[in-house]
Enzyme design. Structure first.
Site, PDB file in Angstrom:
ATOM      1  N   GLU A 103      19.655  -6.252   6.972  1.00 19.20           N
ATOM      2  CA  GLU A 103      19.828  -4.939   7.597  1.00 19.20           C
ATOM      3  C   GLU A 103      20.853  -4.938   8.720  1.00 19.20           C
ATOM      4  OE1 GLU A 103      16.949  -6.191   6.694  1.00 19.20           O
ATOM      5  OE2 GLU A 103      16.205  -4.720   5.263  1.00 19.20           O
ATOM      6  N   HIS A 123       5.188  -0.059   5.814  1.00 13.98           N
ATOM      7  CA  HIS A 123       5.897   0.886   4.941  1.00 13.98           C
ATOM      8  C   HIS A 123       5.431   2.297   5.276  1.00 13.98           C
ATOM      9  CE1 HIS A 123       6.038  -2.935   2.690  1.00 13.98           C
ATOM     10  NE2 HIS A 123       7.141  -2.505   2.131  1.00 13.98           N
TER      11      HIS A 123
END
Ligand SMILES: Cc1ncc(C[n+]2csc(CCOP(=O)(O)OP(=O)(O)O)c2C)c(N)n1
Ligand SMILES: Cc1ncc(C[n+]2csc(CCOP(=O)(O)OP(=O)(O)O)c2C)c(N)n1
Ligand SMILES: [Mg+2]
Ligand SMILES: [Mg+2]
Lengths: 338, 327, 327, 338
Positions: free
Chosen positions: B60, B129
Site C-alpha cells: 500500500e 474489514h
C-alpha cells in the site's frame, strides 16, 4: 529401497510421520467442512489451507511446540493444529463463537492466536506479524532463552515493507527466527510474475546477510528436512533462515473469491496432481507405513472429529452483546501491573 | 438517466473520466484482471489495457507513493486501497507526502491523486474489514476527504475528486455498494467538493451525518413523522473541508443537533461538527449536542451478535432523535 | 528532591525503571552510543549494555513491530521515535496491531509497550521536525496518549506508562526539554494516567490545555490577574482517555472555556473536549466554547517569520482569554 | 598515459570534466559557508554534502537535466547545482527566505525541489522519495516518454520499507529508474554494521530482479561511468539499476550532531585523504587539464559566487507572515482544473 528410509533418515519415527499425515488430513477435512458450511450459508467466510498442508506440517514438526513461538498467517490451519488447536477450536472460530480460543469469535476464521500455546495473535493486514516474530526472537537472544520464533506469510506479502525491515533487523543481530514463505503463486488474483521480479523469494535473504532456501512445499518431508536444519541453526546461534516453500493454492483465495477470472481450470487441475496429501499418502503406502485400511480409518476419524466439532460449534452460544466493550484495556481485576 | 447502483455509479465515473482524459489511470491490488475484490473496476482493464488499470503488488505504501510520483510526472492516478483498513501502511505517504507537497514547495508542485477505499461494517468483515478510517485524515490540512451516500453523489463527487488538483480520499461504504440504487445521469457531471446537502427538511431535530448514516437517518425520520416529529437531515458528503455554513444553518434550524456516525465517537468527525456548533451557534441551541456513534472498541467483531451490537441501525437513530426532539 | 529539567526527569524515569525491572529496555534510532539526538537516553547504554539500549536501524515500522513481538515474549519495550513526525511509517503497527491486540485476542494477549516521541515546534525544525501527532492516536480505542507538561509529571507519568499493561504513546514537547525545570522527587513514583491536573484556580475563564500550552496559559493567567481577571487552568496530561469529570468540572467552574493547543484546530483534541462540554455541560456555559490552535496548514515552516506566525505564545493566549472573560 | 584519456574514454570532454570539478568545488564552498553561518548563529541548520560531491557529480553528469527527473535526498547539493540551482538559491534556502525556489523558505535547507527543473519536491522522512521516482518512471513507460528517473538515498534509508516496495515494483515493470545509494557508512551515529547485515546495499538488487553495482563513490569519473551505463540501459528499456556509491561523510550528520561520540578522529582523518575533490583535482592536474593557477581562479570564482549569494540571501526579505496560510490547496486563480 532408499524411499523406505526417507522419513527415518530425517529422524522421524513411523509414528511421527503418520501423525504428520494425520494432521494434514485433519486440516483438509476441517477446511473442506468450512467451505460446505459457507456454501450452505452457515458461516460467512472461509480462507483456506488447501494445497499448503504439507509445507505447514513439515514446518510444524520441525518446531518444538513446548517452547517455540509461532506467528502464523491465515492459511496455517495445519500448523496450529500441530500446535494444539483442534477441529473444535477452529470451527468455533468459523462460527464466531466466544469459546473460540483464538479470539473469542471476535476475529475472522484463520486469525490465529493462543498465548498458552505460544501462537502469537494475528490480524488481517498482511506482514505485520513478521516483526512480531523477530521481536520474540530478540527477547530470546536478550534473555538467553532457548526458543526460536517462526513466522509464515505468502509470497505477495514478502513485498511489504514490514518483511524487509524485520528481516534486515534479524540479520544484523543473527536472531533465532525462521521466515517461512508459503509461495502459492498468487496473491488473490495477481500471479507471481506481477508481484515480484526475482526468481525466488528466497533470493532476498542475501540482502539481509543470511541464508535463503527454496524447497518443494508440496513435499512435507522435504520441508521438514529444510526446516529442521533452519531451526537447529537458529537454536545454535546461527541466525535466521528464509525458507521458501513452493506450493499452490488449490482453491479460490477465500469464500469471497472466484478464481476462474484469473486462472484456468487446467492449471488448477494440473496442480491438484501434486496435492501434498496425496503425495505423502502415496509415500506412506509405498514404504508400508500406512495401509489403505488404516488410511480409511484415519480419514473416518478425522471426519468424526470434524462432525462432532461442527455440531458443537454450531450449537455453542453466541457472544453476549454486553461483552462488546470488554477488553479494550486491562480490566482492573485482571491486570497484574503489566 | 437511469437507476443505478452505488457501485455502478463509481465504475461509470472511472470509466468516463478515463475515456475523457488519457492521464487518468487506476492502480491497486486486484483491480485489473479480477476487476477489484468488490468488482468496482470490473471491465475497465479490458477497455483501457494493462497499464491504465494496473494490478499492483501487495504494497500500500508503494501504491500511494508511486501514484504521487506518477502525478508529479503529469499523470492523474486513482489508487484503490482494497479495504480502508489497509490504508494504514500508506499513512506516511499520504500525510507526510501527498498532503504537504503543495505547501512545502510553495505552490510549485501539486499532487492530483485520488485514493478510493471501501470502508464500514455490517458485512461480517470483522476487525480489519469493517473500519471507518476517515477520522485519521480529516485532521490533516492538505487533504480532502469525501464520503458519498447516494449513487448520484458517488459519481459526481468522484468526478470532482479526479479533477481536483489536490489529493482526495474517497471512502465508499461497502454496505451501500449494492444496497442503494438511485437515478444517475448518464453523462459526466461534477458535484462540488466541500458542500453538504440537505436530504430532508424538518423543524424538530437536526441530524448531521454521512455515508450509511444518511440512510438510517432518513428512515428514522420517516418513522418519526408519524409521531409528529419532523427531522432535518444534513448529509456532510465532504468531511474535509467541512461545509461550516451548512452545518451551522442546519443546527440553527431546529436548535437540537444529533450527529451520527459509524466510526467510534471520541475524536471522530462528530467532535469537530459539535465543536463548530459550540463555537458559532451556541446560543441557538435548545438542547445539548448529542453524538450517536460506534462504541469505543478497536473495531467491530466477527461474532454476529457483537457485530450487530456495534452497528448503528434505524432503531438506535430513531430513538436518539426522539429523545432529543422531546428534550 | 531536587530541581531537574524536563529531559532529566525523563531519563531518570527510564534509568530507574530499567534498574528495577530487567524486562524493560529501550530501542530506537541513535539511542545507544549517541544517547539519542536530544540526549534523553544519554548514559543509559553505558549502564545497561548494548541490547537494553538498542540502536535500531532506520525503520520505524520495525521499531514498533519488534517492540510488540518482544512484549509478546515477555519484555517491556520502550521505543523511541526520533521525532514524532517520523511515527507515520509505524502507524500500521500502532493502530492495526498494538491497539487491537488485547481486544482481538479476547484478553488473551496484551501489549505493554511505550512509544516515546519528541513533538512540537518553535525550534526551527520546519515541517517535519515540528509536528504535533497526538490527534492521529487520540481517536483510537486501545491506545493511551500522554503529554506531560512538567518535569515532575514527565517522570511520574512515564513510570506509569511503562508499568501500564497496554500500549501508551508518550509525547514530549521538545521545547520543554531544557526550558522547564521543577522539583522532581529522586525516588521512583507514579502519576496516574487518565487524570488531569488543575494548575491554577480561577473564576472568570477556564483554559484547558496540555504540554507547552500549560506554560503559556499560566503566564497569560499571571498577566491577566493584574487586570482583575482570574483564570482556571486545567492540564489534561492524558489525552486518551480524557479525564471527562475534570474537564466538565473545569468548564462549569467559570462557564467560559478556552481550549488551547499547538496542533491545528480542525479535528484536533480540542474538538473532543469541546464536544464533551457541549454534550454534558451545555447549560453551564456563559459563552461559546473557543479553541485557540495552530492554523490549518500542513505543518510549520522553517522561515522564522512563518514559524513565529504559526506558534502560539503568551500574547495570543492572553488576548483570547481576555476577550472570552469579557464576553 | 592511460590516465590521460580516462575521462575522454568515458566520453567526457576536457570542458565537461572541468565543469564537473567546478560543481564539486562550488558545492563544497556553499556547504562550508553554511557551516560558518550556522556557527555564527546566522542560520539554524545545515546538512552537508561533504565527501559525497564526487558521487553526486558523477551521477549528475550521466543524467540529462533537460528531460530526466530526479528525486534527490538532503545531501545532494552538488547534484541540484548541476540541475541548475545556484549558490544563491541554496543560501536563500539556508536563510529560509521566500525567494528560495525549493520551498520558498518553508523547508529546511537540503530539502530540494523545483518543478521547472524536474527536481521532485522532497521532504524529511527518509525514503519516501523512492516510490516517487518510480512513479515518474512509470509515467514515462506508460506514455512512451524518453526520460529516466533518478533517486538517491543513504544506506540507512535502504532499510526502510519504502525502498523495498518501490524497488520491487520497478523490477516487475522494468521501469526506467536508477536507485542511487550514497553509502556514507553511517546513519547519524549508527555504523553500517548495525544497520544492515549484507555486504553491499547493491546486493539487494537481486531480490528485485535487476542489477546492482558497487562503485567507488569517492571517484567521480568511476561513478560517471557506472551511472552512464545505468542511464543508457534504463533509456533503452533495460529496466532499473541499483548503484551503490561507497562514500564517507566527512563532517557530522548535521549542525545538530557531534560525531565525536560515535567515531574516532583518526577514522575521519583517514577518510579525508580520499576526499573526492582532492582526488579529481589531482587527476586533472596530472592529466594537464587543470593548472594550479586555474584551480585557484576556479576556487576564487566559487568563493565570489558564494560571497555574493550570502550577501544577497542574508539581506533578502523574510516571508510575510500573512503568507503562512497560503498554498494549502490550489488557490482559485492558480488552478487549471488539475
Ligand atoms: C495490508 C493488506 N493489504 C491487503 C490485504 C488484502 N489481502 C488479503 S490476502 C491478500 C493476498 C495475499 O497474498 P500472499 O501474501 O501471496 O498470500 P496468499 O493469500 O496467497 O497465501 C490480500 C491482497 C490485506 N489483508 N492486508
Ligand atoms: C522516517 C525517518 N526517520 C528518522 C529520521 C531522522 N534521520 C534523519 S537522517 C537519518 C539518518 C539517515 O541515514 P542514511 O540513510 O544513511 O543517510 P545519511 O544521512 O547517512 O546520508 C535519520 C535517522 C528521518 N529523517 N526520517
Ligand atoms: Mg500467495
Ligand atoms: Mg548514511
Amino acid at each position: 529401497m532408499t524411499e523406505v528410509v526417507r522419513h527415518r533418515a530425517l529422524g522421524l519415527t513411523d509414528e511421527q510421520v503418520l501423525e504428520m499425515y494425520r494432521y494434514m488430513v485433519l486440516a483438509r477435512t476441517v477446511d473442506e467442512r468450512m467451505w460446505l458450511l459457507n456454501r450452505a450459508g452457515k458461516i460467512p467466510f472461509v480462507i483456506s489451507c488447501q494445497g499448503q498442508e504439507g509445507a505447514q506440517a513439515g514446518a510444524g514438526f520441525a518446531l518444538d511446540p513446548s517452547k517455540d513461538y509461532i506467528a502464523p498467517y491465515y492459511r496455517d490451519l495445519c500448523l496450529v493444529l500441530i500446535y494444539g488447536h483442534t477441529a473444535k477450536t477452529e470451527l468455533l472460530a468459523a462460527f464466531g463463537k466466544p469459546e473460540d480460543p483464538n479470539s473469542g469469535g471476535r476475529q475472522m476464521p484463520g486469525h490465529f492466536g493462543d498465548r498458552a500455546r505460544r501462537i502469537i495473535t494475528g490480524s488481517s493486514p498482511v506482514g505485520t506479524q513478521i516483526p512480531h516474530a523477530v521481536g520474540a526472537a530478540l527477547a530470546a537472544k536478550m534473555r538467553g532463552d532457548d526458543f526460536v520464533a517462526y513466522v509464515s506469510f505468502g509470497e505477495g506479502t514478502s513485498n511489504q515493507g514490514d518483511f524487509h525491515e524485520a528481516a534486515n533487523f534479524a540479520g544484523i543481530h543473527k536472531l533465532p527466527v525462521i521466515f517461512f514463505c508459503e509461495n502459492n503463486k498468487y496473491a488473490i488474483s495477481v500471479p507471481e510474475s506481477k508481484q515480484l521480479a526475482c526468481k525466488n523469494v528466497a533470493d532476498r535473504a542475501a540482502g539481509y546477510g543470511f541464508e535463503g532456501v527454496v524447497v518443494d512445499g508440496m513435499d512435507a518431508l522435504e520441508v521438514y528436512r529444510v526446516m529442521k536444519a533452519a531451526v537447529e541453526k537458529a537454536r545454535n546461534g546461527g541466525g535466521p533462515t528464509l525458507v521458501e516453500a513452493k506450493t499452490y493454492r488449490l482453491v479460490p483465495h477465500s469464500s469471497d473469491d472466484d478464481d476462474r477470472s484469473y486462472r484456468s481450470r487446467e492449471e488448477v487441475e494440473e496442480a491438484r496432481k501434486g496435492d501434498p496429501i496425496v503425495r505423502l499418502r502415496n509415500y506412506l503406502l509405498e514404504v508400508g507405513v500406512l495401509t489403505e485400511e488404516q488410511d480409511a480409518a484415519l480419514r473416518q476419524a478425522a471426519l468424526d472429529e470434524v462432525n462432532e466439532a461442527t455440531a458443537y460449534a454450531e450449537q455453542a452460544p453466541h457472544a453476549d452483546p454486553s461483552t462488546l466493550t470488554k477488553f479494550v484495556y486491562a480490566e482492573e481485576a485482571l491486570s497484574d501491573g503489566r | 438517466m437511469a437507476v443505478k447502483q452505488y457501485i455502478d455509479a463509481i465504475r461509470e465515473a472511472l470509466q468516463q473520466e478515463m475515456a475523457r482524459d488519457e492521464r487518468v489511470f487506476v492502480l491497486g491490488e486486484d483491480v485489473g484482471v479480477r476487476g477489484g475484490v468488490f468488482r468496482v473496476t470490473d471491465g475497465l482493464q479490458a477497455q483501457f489495457g494493462e497499464y491504465r488499470v494496473l494490478d499492483f503488488p501487495l504494497t500500500e505504501s508503494a501504491i500511494v507513493g508511486v501514484a504521487i510520483g506518477a502525478a508529479a510526472a503529469g499523470m492523474i492516478p486513482v489508487a484503490e486501497i482494497q479495504f480502508a483498513d489497509f490504508i494504514l501502511p500508506a499513512v506516511n505517504q499520504i500525510i507526510s507526502e501527498a498532503a504537504k507537497i503543495r505547501y512545502r514547495s510553495n505552490n510549485d508542485w501539486n499532487c492530483p491523486i485520488v485514493i478510493r477505499a471501501p470502508f464500514g461494517g455490517g458485512v461480517h468483515g470483522a476487525l480489519y474489514h469493517s473500519q471507518s478510517m476517515e477520522a485519521l485524515f480529516t485532521h490533516v490540512p492538505g487533504l480532502k476527504v469525501v464520503v458519498p451516500s447516494t449513487p448520484e453523489d458517488a459519481k459526481g463527487l468522484l468526478l470532482s475528486a479526479i479533477r481536483d488538483p489536490d489529493p482526495v480520499l474517497f471512502f465508499e461504504h461497502k454496505k451501500l455498494y449494492r444496497s442503494i440504487k438511485g437515478e444517475v445521469p448518464d453523462s459526466p457531471y461534477t458535484t462540488p467538493l466541500g458542500k453538504a446537502a440537505v436530504r430532508r427538511e424538518g423543524d424538530d431535530v437536526t441530524v448531521i451525518t454521512y455515508g450509511l448514516g444518511v440512510h438510517l437517518a432518513l428512515e428514522a425520520a420517516e418513522r418519526l413523522e408519524s409521531e409528529g416529529i419532523t427531522a432535518h437531515v444534513l448529509d456532510l458528503r465532504t468531511l474535509r473541508p467541512l461545509d461550516e455554513e451548512a452545518i451551522l444553518a442546519a443546527a440553527r434550524r431546529t436548535g437540537k443537533v444529533l450527529i451520527v456516525h459509524e466510526d467510534n465517537k471520541v475524536c471522530g468527525i462528530g467532535a469537530e461538527v459539535s465543536a463548530l456548533i459550540g463555537e458559532y451557534a451556541l446560543f441557538d441551541l435548545d438542547a445539548p449536542i448529542r453524538r450517536l456513534a460506534g462504541p469505543e472498541v478497536p473495531a467491530m467483531p466477527f461474532s454476529p451478535t457483537l457485530e450487530k451490537a456495534y452497528m448503528l441501525n434505524t432503531d438506535k437513530v430513531a430513538s436518539e432523535m426522539r429523545s432529543l426532539a422531546r428534550f
